[in-house]
Write a protein that holds these residues in place. Structure first.
Motif, PDB file in Angstrom:
ATOM      1  N   ILE A   1      33.045  40.927 -39.555  1.00 54.56           N
ATOM      2  CA  ILE A   1      32.929  41.260 -40.975  1.00 54.56           C
ATOM      3  C   ILE A   1      34.200  41.969 -41.456  1.00 54.56           C
ATOM      4  CG2 ILE A   1      31.624  42.550 -42.695  1.00 54.56           C
ATOM      5  CD1 ILE A   1      30.176  40.108 -41.561  1.00 54.56           C
ATOM      6  N   LEU A   2      34.681  42.951 -40.691  1.00 51.12           N
ATOM      7  CA  LEU A   2      35.904  43.649 -41.095  1.00 51.12           C
ATOM      8  C   LEU A   2      37.113  42.732 -41.044  1.00 51.12           C
ATOM      9  CD1 LEU A   2      34.037  46.120 -40.951  1.00 51.12           C
ATOM     10  CD2 LEU A   2      35.951  47.411 -39.961  1.00 51.12           C
ATOM     11  N   CYS A   3      37.135  41.817 -40.072  1.00 50.20           N
ATOM     12  CA  CYS A   3      38.251  40.860 -40.001  1.00 50.20           C
ATOM     13  C   CYS A   3      38.316  39.992 -41.251  1.00 50.20           C
ATOM     14  CB  CYS A   3      38.090  39.962 -38.769  1.00 50.20           C
ATOM     15  SG  CYS A   3      38.459  40.778 -37.205  1.00 50.20           S
ATOM     16  N   SER A   4      37.148  39.662 -41.817  1.00 47.41           N
ATOM     17  CA  SER A   4      37.113  38.743 -42.959  1.00 47.41           C
ATOM     18  C   SER A   4      37.691  39.349 -44.221  1.00 47.41           C
ATOM     19  CB  SER A   4      35.670  38.288 -43.207  1.00 47.41           C
ATOM     20  OG  SER A   4      34.875  39.384 -43.659  1.00 47.41           O
ATOM     21  N   CYS A   5      37.752  40.690 -44.291  1.00 48.34           N
ATOM     22  CA  CYS A   5      38.263  41.298 -45.529  1.00 48.34           C
ATOM     23  C   CYS A   5      39.599  41.982 -45.343  1.00 48.34           C
ATOM     24  CB  CYS A   5      37.250  42.292 -46.102  1.00 48.34           C
ATOM     25  SG  CYS A   5      37.277  43.933 -45.361  1.00 48.34           S
ATOM     26  N   SER A   6      40.097  42.097 -44.100  1.00 50.57           N
ATOM     27  CA  SER A   6      41.324  42.865 -43.887  1.00 50.57           C
ATOM     28  C   SER A   6      42.142  42.325 -42.722  1.00 50.57           C
ATOM     29  CB  SER A   6      40.966  44.338 -43.618  1.00 50.57           C
ATOM     30  OG  SER A   6      42.068  45.040 -43.093  1.00 50.57           O
ATOM     31  N   PRO A   7      43.371  41.863 -42.968  1.00 49.24           N
ATOM     32  CA  PRO A   7      44.265  41.459 -41.867  1.00 49.24           C
ATOM     33  C   PRO A   7      44.552  42.610 -40.903  1.00 49.24           C
ATOM     34  CG  PRO A   7      45.075  40.648 -43.978  1.00 49.24           C
ATOM     35  CD  PRO A   7      43.944  41.594 -44.278  1.00 49.24           C
ATOM     36  N   TYR A   8      44.491  43.841 -41.420  1.00 46.64           N
ATOM     37  CA  TYR A   8      44.743  45.000 -40.556  1.00 46.64           C
ATOM     38  C   TYR A   8      43.702  45.045 -39.436  1.00 46.64           C
ATOM     39  CZ  TYR A   8      44.878  49.889 -39.013  1.00 46.64           C
ATOM     40  OH  TYR A   8      44.941  51.029 -38.248  1.00 46.64           O
ATOM     41  N   PHE A   9      42.429  44.942 -39.791  1.00 45.63           N
ATOM     42  CA  PHE A   9      41.376  45.014 -38.777  1.00 45.63           C
ATOM     43  C   PHE A   9      41.408  43.785 -37.871  1.00 45.63           C
ATOM     44  CE2 PHE A   9      39.567  48.067 -41.845  1.00 45.63           C
ATOM     45  CZ  PHE A   9      39.389  49.140 -40.976  1.00 45.63           C
ATOM     46  N   ARG A  10      41.811  42.646 -38.399  1.00 47.31           N
ATOM     47  CA  ARG A  10      41.926  41.454 -37.553  1.00 47.31           C
ATOM     48  C   ARG A  10      42.969  41.678 -36.458  1.00 47.31           C
ATOM     49  NH1 ARG A  10      43.304  36.321 -40.914  1.00 47.31           N
ATOM     50  NH2 ARG A  10      41.385  37.072 -41.909  1.00 47.31           N
ATOM     51  N   ALA A  11      44.100  42.282 -36.866  1.00 45.38           N
ATOM     52  CA  ALA A  11      45.143  42.576 -35.875  1.00 45.38           C
ATOM     53  C   ALA A  11      44.693  43.676 -34.915  1.00 45.38           C
ATOM     54  CB  ALA A  11      46.421  42.993 -36.594  1.00 45.38           C
ATOM     55  N   LEU A  12      43.987  44.676 -35.451  1.00 46.44           N
ATOM     56  CA  LEU A  12      43.514  45.783 -34.614  1.00 46.44           C
ATOM     57  C   LEU A  12      42.579  45.279 -33.514  1.00 46.44           C
ATOM     58  CD1 LEU A  12      43.195  48.872 -34.087  1.00 46.44           C
ATOM     59  CD2 LEU A  12      41.275  48.818 -35.711  1.00 46.44           C
ATOM     60  N   PHE A  13      41.666  44.387 -33.874  1.00 44.48           N
ATOM     61  CA  PHE A  13      40.663  43.930 -32.915  1.00 44.48           C
ATOM     62  C   PHE A  13      41.210  42.867 -31.958  1.00 44.48           C
ATOM     63  CE2 PHE A  13      37.459  44.916 -36.495  1.00 44.48           C
ATOM     64  CZ  PHE A  13      37.364  46.242 -36.085  1.00 44.48           C
ATOM     65  N   SER A  14      42.177  42.073 -32.423  1.00 45.20           N
ATOM     66  CA  SER A  14      42.619  40.928 -31.616  1.00 45.20           C
ATOM     67  C   SER A  14      43.971  41.116 -30.933  1.00 45.20           C
ATOM     68  CB  SER A  14      42.656  39.662 -32.470  1.00 45.20           C
ATOM     69  OG  SER A  14      43.569  39.834 -33.549  1.00 45.20           O
ATOM     70  N   HIS A  15      44.828  42.015 -31.452  1.00 39.97           N
ATOM     71  CA  HIS A  15      46.182  42.136 -30.893  1.00 39.97           C
ATOM     72  C   HIS A  15      46.526  43.556 -30.449  1.00 39.97           C
ATOM     73  CE1 HIS A  15      46.932  38.057 -32.141  1.00 39.97           C
ATOM     74  NE2 HIS A  15      46.761  38.348 -33.429  1.00 39.97           N
ATOM     75  N   TRP A  16      45.952  44.545 -31.106  1.00 41.01           N
ATOM     76  CA  TRP A  16      46.373  45.924 -30.830  1.00 41.01           C
ATOM     77  C   TRP A  16      45.416  46.655 -29.898  1.00 41.01           C
ATOM     78  CZ3 TRP A  16      46.995  47.175 -36.753  1.00 41.01           C
ATOM     79  CH2 TRP A  16      48.039  46.395 -37.280  1.00 41.01           C
TER      80      TRP A  16
END
Length: 580
Positions: free
Chosen positions: A35-50
């Motif tokens: 859900i957070l990934c769908s609204c924010s590239p920041y959280f997508r990067a946080l969960f998948s890359h950082w």
């Protein structure tokens, strides 16, 4: 909120199927990563890359728990509560986390909150966070309210040099007198003279000296201490003053008109007086009025059709002339004038010929109602959509009305007065586009044909007209909330069949027929002072004209508009004084 999102939000609130915890200042938010990934590239990067795939708890710093709560709830509901207290802080957080939905909501809210006291701060804020849409709106607001900004804003005195330069060099800067620009720069310099006096020349060089009277230049510019501290600028002032004196003695070349010091500021809005009846026949003359300078400029277009008893409205950077009469034919034709290219184009005609027509704009449609087709007064109405270039009939009015007038307010079209072929009317009605229905409202206190109707100060004003025996100076205003008409202070002179518009927060009436002759007189009503004042007369006297206000000139090609605002004429007494 969609049904799916409602389910996800319910799971979040119950802490079910959550696969991550956002922790801020010891407060934990149980969330679903997707859900957070769908609204924010920041959280997508946080969960998948950082972070590692097995990471479940994420500590985030530099944001309050209260703001994170708003962000998480937005991700699940799409709703964000923006207030005066949290708008800028929330904007900053949304910028960090790259949440466009919150950025847009905050930007829209901040734009609505723009005022002369905060516009500079919002301009600089939007620039810092690179939000060009909001920056441009705040900058234009500053230009359009410059006099009040200088007088009331504490932010003005702390304005960075490069930003003040951007303001004073702009052709779009809206000031009634160029002296205001000069005095504003001096005020800014005087706030910190030791560190700012080095900018005297670069800033004052943007003052359009040729738009200032020689008397003022001699008295207030040449001997000013900051001007004298800049020999380069003082020499420019003296050179410009000599050119102005040469102009006034009629011994000058056209070089002054091309000089940057003589280029006029571009008004944010102008009032157009289009066509009408003068010297016994219709005319195609258009005059443009700039309320900042109180000047009318004649704009001649030989290809423009001569017409009277027509409607003129402004929509999407074009002026539309609708219906009317050329002393032989009643028109169904409609012509569009493109202000960017200064060209006329004929668009689709109306279903009926209509002179004495009532015309207004609402929701990107042009409405044309009633009128006279040469045989009968009309109760029919229709509207035009520019995108499809098509007129569509709407519900007919309750009354046949020619020589009525109309305006829009709160998503309703109002039409008042007119003539039904037998008598002048006091009745009025409003149109609801959602239901395609007309509703009679309380009648006016007077019968009014050839009336001027306009939306102003959240009411519908009905001004002047003919009651069947005499021309009227009286005015009244309708409040939709109470369905009542209240008397308003009368105009200085009676008139019917005049132009009416609102510009600069004042209601202007232009020309008309006073019972014996056509008029060139112009006056305006200011609700704040409850008084009528005189404005400059038009160059020609005329009735049966139509007026409209052209907005957003700053978005059009400057070279298409500026030619009409010439080097101002000096007052005769000043010429005599200078020659002496």
């Amino acid at each position: 909120m969609s049904e799916d999102m409602s389910v996800y939000n319910e799971l979040r609130l119950r802490k079910q199927l959550c696969d991550a915890v956002i922790r801020v200042d010891g407060v934990e938010f149980h969330v679903h990563k997707v859900i957070l990934c769908s609204c924010s590239p920041y959280f997508r990067a946080l969960f998948s890359h950082w972070s590692t795939p097995d990471c479940q708890i994420y500590d985030i710093h530099g944001v309050t728990a209260e703001l994170m709560k708003v962000i998480v709830e937005f991700a699940y509901t799409g709703f964000v509560p923006v207030t005066q207290d949290n708008a800028q802080e929330l904007f900053t957080a949304a910028d960090r986390f790259n949440i466009m939905g919150i950025l847009e909501a905050c930007g829209d809210f901040i734009e609505q909150e723009l005022s002369p006291q905060n516009c500079i701060g919002i301009w600089l804020f939007a620039e810092t966070y690179y939000y060009p849409g909001l920056r441009e709106k705040a900058f234009l607001f500053t230009l359009n309210h410059f006099e009040e900004v200088v007088a009331t804003s504490e932010e003005f005195l702390s304005l960075p040099t490069e930003h003040l330069y951007e303001i004073v060099q702009s052709d779009q800067l809206s000031v009634k007198q160029e002296e205001t620009v000069y005095e504003a720069i001096l005020k800014w310099i005087a706030f910190a003279p030791e560190e700012r006096k080095e900018y005297v020349c670069v800033l004052l060089s943007n003052v359009r000296l040729a738009l200032i009277s020689p008397k003022y230049i001699i008295k207030n510019v040449i001997e000013n201490e900051f001007v004298k501290s800049s020999p380069e600028y003082r020499a420019t002032v003296l050179e410009t003053l000599n050119l102005i004196v040469d102009h006034m003695s009629k011994n000058f070349s056209k070089s002054l008109l091309c000089h940057s010091f003589a280029r006029p500021r571009l008004p944010s809005s102008i009032l157009l007086a289009v066509g009408g009846w003068t010297d016994g026949s219709p005319t195609n003359i258009i005059e443009a009025y700039d309320p900042r300078t109180d000047l009318w400029i004649r704009m001649d277009y030989p290809e423009h059709i001569r017409r009277a008893y027509h409607g003129a409205v402004f929509l999407n950077k074009s002026v539309y002339c609708v219906g009317g009469f050329d002393s032989v034919e009643r028109f169904s034709t409609v012509h569009r004038f493109d202000l960017a290219t200064h060209t006329w184009h004929e668009v689709s005609p109306m279903h009926s010929s209509r002179c004495f027509v009532s015309v207004t704009v609402m929701d990107e449609y042009i409405y044309a109602m009633g009128g006279y087709n040469g045989h009968s007064r009309l109760e029919t109405a229709e509207r035009y959509e520019p995108r499809s270039n098509q007129w569509t009939l709407i519900a007919s009015m309750h009354e046949q009305r020619s020589d009525a007038s109309s305006a829009t307010l709160q998503n309703r079209v109002y039409i008042c007065g007119g003539f039904n072929g037998r008598q002048c009317l006091s009745t009025a009605e409003c149109y609801n586009p959602n239901t395609d229905q007309w509703t009679l409202i309380t009648s006016m206190n007077s019968m009014r044909s050839g009336v001027g109707v306009i939306a102003y100060a959240n009411r519908i004003f009905a001004v002047g007209g003919f009651d069947g025996s005499r021309r009227l100076a009286t005015a009244e205003a309708y409040s939709p909330s109470t369905n009542t008409w209240d008397t308003v202070l009368s105009m200085k002179i009676p008139r019917s069949n005049f132009g009416i518009s609102v510009i600069d927060d004042c209601l202007f009436v232009v020309g008309g027929y006073n019972g014996s002759t056509t008029a060139s007189e112009v006056e305006y009503y200011d609700e704040k002072t409850n008084g009528w004042s005189d404005a400059s007369n038009m160059e020609i006297s005329r009735s049966a004209l139509s007026c409209c206000v052209v907005h957003g000139l700053s978005t059009m090609a400057n070279n298409a508009v500026l030619p009409f605002f010439h080097f101002p004429q000096m007052l005769d007494e000043e010429e005599e004084e200078m020659e002496a």
